[in-house]
Each structure stands twice: as structure tokens, then as C-alpha cells.
Write an enzyme that holds these catalytic residues in place. Structure first.
Site, mmCIF file in Angstrom:
data_model
loop_
_atom_site.group_PDB
_atom_site.id
_atom_site.type_symbol
_atom_site.label_atom_id
_atom_site.label_comp_id
_atom_site.label_asym_id
_atom_site.label_seq_id
_atom_site.Cartn_x
_atom_site.Cartn_y
_atom_site.Cartn_z
ATOM 1 N N ASP A 48 -33.811 -27.686 -1.506
ATOM 2 C CA ASP A 48 -32.829 -28.650 -0.730
ATOM 3 C C ASP A 48 -33.279 -29.754 -0.114
ATOM 4 O OD1 ASP A 48 -30.011 -27.875 -1.200
ATOM 5 O OD2 ASP A 48 -30.085 -26.273 0.275
ATOM 6 N N GLN A 50 -27.710 -21.286 1.832
ATOM 7 C CA GLN A 50 -26.478 -22.163 1.819
ATOM 8 C C GLN A 50 -26.058 -22.087 3.457
ATOM 9 O OE1 GLN A 50 -25.019 -23.566 -0.728
ATOM 10 N NE2 GLN A 50 -22.994 -24.361 0.179
ATOM 11 N N LYS A 94 -23.158 -22.737 -8.420
ATOM 12 C CA LYS A 94 -24.729 -22.860 -8.484
ATOM 13 C C LYS A 94 -25.096 -21.852 -9.549
ATOM 14 C CE LYS A 94 -24.892 -25.394 -3.989
ATOM 15 N NZ LYS A 94 -25.409 -25.684 -2.797
HETATM 16 N N1 L37 Z 1 -27.735 -27.892 -1.384
HETATM 17 N N2 L37 Z 1 -25.613 -27.817 -0.951
HETATM 18 C C1 L37 Z 1 -26.785 -27.445 -0.555
HETATM 19 N N3 L37 Z 1 -27.116 -26.847 0.446
HETATM 20 C C2 L37 Z 1 -26.319 -26.394 1.208
HETATM 21 O O1 L37 Z 1 -26.599 -25.564 2.294
HETATM 22 N N4 L37 Z 1 -24.099 -26.568 2.250
HETATM 23 C C3 L37 Z 1 -24.895 -26.918 1.331
HETATM 24 C C4 L37 Z 1 -24.642 -27.709 0.038
HETATM 25 N N5 L37 Z 1 -23.421 -27.987 -0.014
HETATM 26 C C5 L37 Z 1 -22.660 -27.912 -1.383
HETATM 27 O O2 L37 Z 1 -23.056 -27.101 -2.174
HETATM 28 N N6 L37 Z 1 -21.805 -28.922 -1.531
HETATM 29 C C6 L37 Z 1 -20.978 -29.011 -2.507
HETATM 30 C C7 L37 Z 1 -19.686 -29.672 -2.438
HETATM 31 C C8 L37 Z 1 -18.956 -29.872 -3.614
HETATM 32 C C9 L37 Z 1 -19.262 -29.442 -4.712
HETATM 33 C C10 L37 Z 1 -20.530 -28.809 -4.845
HETATM 34 C C11 L37 Z 1 -21.285 -28.474 -3.673
HETATM 35 C C12 L37 Z 1 -18.433 -29.688 -5.913
HETATM 36 O O3 L37 Z 1 -19.060 -29.364 -7.286
HETATM 37 N N7 L37 Z 1 -17.247 -30.095 -5.952
HETATM 38 C C13 L37 Z 1 -16.321 -30.033 -7.025
HETATM 39 C C14 L37 Z 1 -14.899 -29.608 -6.717
HETATM 40 C C15 L37 Z 1 -15.194 -28.072 -6.430
HETATM 41 C C16 L37 Z 1 -13.766 -27.290 -6.000
HETATM 42 O O4 L37 Z 1 -12.826 -27.036 -6.899
HETATM 43 O O5 L37 Z 1 -13.853 -27.050 -4.927
HETATM 44 C C17 L37 Z 1 -16.253 -31.500 -7.194
HETATM 45 O O6 L37 Z 1 -15.734 -31.921 -8.134
HETATM 46 O O7 L37 Z 1 -16.155 -32.426 -6.185
#
Ligand code: L37
Ligand code: NAP
Length: 281
Positions: A119, A96, A52
Site C-alpha cells: 500500500d 484495509q 481485491k
Molecule cells: N490500498 N485502498 C488501499 N488500502 C486501503 O486501506 N482504504 C484503502 C483503500 N481504498 C480502496 O481500496 N478504495 C477503492 C475504491 C474504489 C474501488 C476500489 C478500491 C473500485 O473499484 N470502485 C469501483 C466501484 C465499486 C463499487 O461498485 O462500489 C469503480 O469503478 O470506481
């Protein structure tokens, strides 16, 4: 074979548009600012928070990071939120989740100004979502809706089956689909005949947190499959909640994991922060 709904590509396009908007605001003397608060050492949260922060920097949003030890008291966290609520450089506040056990999550979410709640988790925004007029839409469900739109999926009159009823994904995405005139079924761990329900869906949205528990054979031929699940199996491999290979044989369109909903979540966070700055929160 299903079309792949490429979250990474859609996210990149929207982030480009956000960067242009940030430049335009900066020319008017407004620099959008996001405060990201992480308490403790949850490994997944650490990864997401650093993604982020990097995403903010890439589009020119000021990112104000607060990494606090797991021993932080509830009072210390509430005091920080109070300061951020009053800080004019900050247009969005993200705490988070999950928080350490000794901190009352509800109290913390309630303390965030609803006008900086990028959020969309504050009860004000949750209530407004249910009646169709939130200030901010929660990022993951919002990302799902944008992906459906980009893929040309019209929801009015469709059967949508959501699996998972969490406050951060399942429930809000169900209300958003309802708002777009879909007929929505919201399933959870006590649902009977899940396979049969999923099999009726024109659009399946999976947010369970169980690796590949939605079987490809359940999917109605031609259905659209949105897989919100991000499950780490073994050391490195990420899989969704849907049995991807088999489901993509039947679906007309499907989101991959990784590269599906995940990148959209962060993009909608950037989007909400810029919208907040435009409103002058
Ligand atoms: N806004 N998001 C917000 N607030 C929270 O309190 N927990 C939480 C939340 N969750 C969150 O950020 N989840 C999330 C899940 C996956 C990705 C980003 C955010 C993401 O980009 N995943 C990638 C792989 C990342 C990796 O290698 O681990 C994907 O391509 O899915
Ligand atoms: P959660 O809070 O753990 O909720 C899971 C939901 O799934 C619950 O409602 C639970 O039912 C239901 N469930 C569990 N097992 C089930 C089963 N066998 N059959 C039917 N329903 C079942 O999870 P979440 O936070 O919503 O996250 C879900 C998934 O999405 C996780 O993999 C998470 O990592 C991922 N996620 C991704 C993003 C992203 O940006 N891509 C963002 C957030 C989350 P009960 O309510 O009855 O317990």
C-alpha cells in the site's frame, strides 16, 4: 466533448500483463502472495476487500484473507502482522483502512515490513516517495499516474491542482506530479477561492469525498480531469467529486466514476505484489 479515460479498460490490459508475469514466476517456483487484513464491518471496506481477493484469484496471486471482528485488540492485530512479516509465502501485506477507533492506525502501519508494504503507507515508503525513491508507490495515486501516462498527458511544466490532502491520496499524488516536473497546488478545506485555483489547472485531480463539489464551470477549457472520489448517493448510485456531465463539456479528457480510478487502485495493488515477489521480499 471530453475523451473518456477508461480506467476499466486500462486496468484490464495491465491485469492481463500481470497474469502473464505471475505465470512466468510460477514456472520458476515463485507464487506471489498477498495478505489482506480487514478488521470490523465497514460496508465499503468489505466490498473493496472482496474485490481485491477476486482480482488476486483472477491473475493467479495467492490471497491470504484475515477477516477479524471489530473487537480485535491492537495487540492481536500487531501479532498477526508480525507473523505475516515473517511468512515466506506472503510478499505483500494490506491492512484495509479505516481501522476501528480503539486501534492506533499509525502503530499498525509502522509494524508492516516496508518491504511488504504494497500500500506504500509505511513512513519509510512515504519518506522515500518524497525524495523520489519509494520501494512501493501507494496504489490509488500510482493508478492516477498510470492513467495520465496511458492518456498521453505529459506533466512537465503543467499546472496541476490537487483537491484533498489525505495521506492516502492527495499528498502522495501531489508529490508524484512534482516528481514529474509539474507545478503543483495542493488544496484542502481551508483553501480560499477554490474555484479560481481549479480554473487555472491544466490537470485537476479531485480527492475530496464530497459528491460533485467540483463544478463543471470551474474547469479550464481543455483541462484534464481525474476524479478519485467514490461517493454513494442514495441506495445504488455512485458519483465522483466532480460534476461529471458539465465538466466533460469543457475538459479535453476526464475519468468516469465508476470505471475510472477505482479499478486502477486494485490493479496497482496486484502490480506491487508481483514486484515484491520478484524482489524476493
Ligand atoms: N490500498 N485502498 C488501499 N488500502 C486501503 O486501506 N482504504 C484503502 C483503500 N481504498 C480502496 O481500496 N478504495 C477503492 C475504491 C474504489 C474501488 C476500489 C478500491 C473500485 O473499484 N470502485 C469501483 C466501484 C465499486 C463499487 O461498485 O462500489 C469503480 O469503478 O470506481
Ligand atoms: P479524506 O481523508 O476524507 O480527505 C478529504 C480531503 O478533502 C481532506 O484533505 C479535506 O480537507 C478535503 N476537503 C474536504 N472538503 C473539502 C472542501 N469543501 N473543499 C476543499 N477540500 C475539501 O479522503 P480520501 O481518503 O483522500 O478520499 C477522497 C475521496 O476519494 C473519497 O471519495 C474516497 O472514497 C475516494 N477514494 C477513492 C479511491 C479509489 O480507489 N478510487 C481510493 C481512496 C479514496 P482537510 O484536510 O482540510 O480536512
Amino acid at each position: 466533448m471530453a475523451n473518456i479515460i477508461d480506467g476499466k479498460a486500462i486496468a484490464a490490459k495491465i491485469r492481463g500483463e500481470i497474469a502473464v508475469e505471475v505465470n512466468r514466476l510460477e514456472a520458476k517456483g515463485i507464487k506471489p502472495g498477498l495478505a489482506v487484513v480487514l478488521v470490523g464491518e465497514d460496508p465499503a471496506s468489505k466490498v473493496y476487500v472482496s474485490m481485491k481477493e477476486k482480482a488476486c484469484q483472477d491473475v493467479g496471486i495467492f490471497s491470504d484473507e484475515h477477516k477479524l471482528p471489530a473487537t480485535t485488540s491492537e495487540k492481536e492485530l500487531l501479532d498477526l502482522i508480525d507473523r505475516l512479516n515473517k511468512d515466506e509465502r506472503i510478499h505483500g501485506i494490506l491492512v484495509q483502512l479505516p481501522l476501528p477507533k480503539h486501534i492506533d492506525t499509525e502503530k499498525v502501519l509502522d509494524a508492516i515490513s516496508p518491504f511488504k508494504d504494497v500500500d506504500g503507507f509505511h513512513p519509510y515508503n512515504v519518506g522515500r516517495l518524497v525524495v523520489g525513491k519509494p520501494v512501493f508507490q501507494p496504489c490509488t495515486p500510482y493508478g492516477v499516474m498510470v492513467m495520465l501516462k496511458e492518456a498521453g498527458v505529459e506533466l512537465a511544466g503543467k499546472e496541476v491542482v490537487v483537491v484533498g490532502r489525505s495521506n492516502i491520496v492527495g499528498k502522495p499524488v501531489a508529490f508524484m506530479c512534482l516528481q514529474q516536473n509539474a507545478t503543483v497546488t495542493l488544496c484542502h478545506s481551508r483553501t480560499k477561492n477554490l474555484a479560481e485555483k481549479v480554473g487555472m489547472a491544466d490537470v485537476v485531480i479531485a480527492a475530496v469525498g464530497q459528491p460533485e463539489m467540483i463544478k463543471g464551470a470551474w474547469i479550464k477549457p481543455g483541462a484534464v480531469v481525474i476524479d478519485v472520489g467514490v461517493n454513494r448517493v442514495g441506495e445504488k448510485k455512485l458519483v465522483g467529486d466532480v460534476e461529471y456531465a458539465a465538466a466533460s463539456e469543457r475538459a479535453s479528457a476526464i475519468t468516469p466514476v465508476p470505471g475510472g480510478v477505482g479499478p486502477m487502485t486494485i490493479t496497482m495493488l496486484l502490480y506491487n505484489t508481483v514486484e515484491s515477489a520478484k524482489r524476493g521480499a
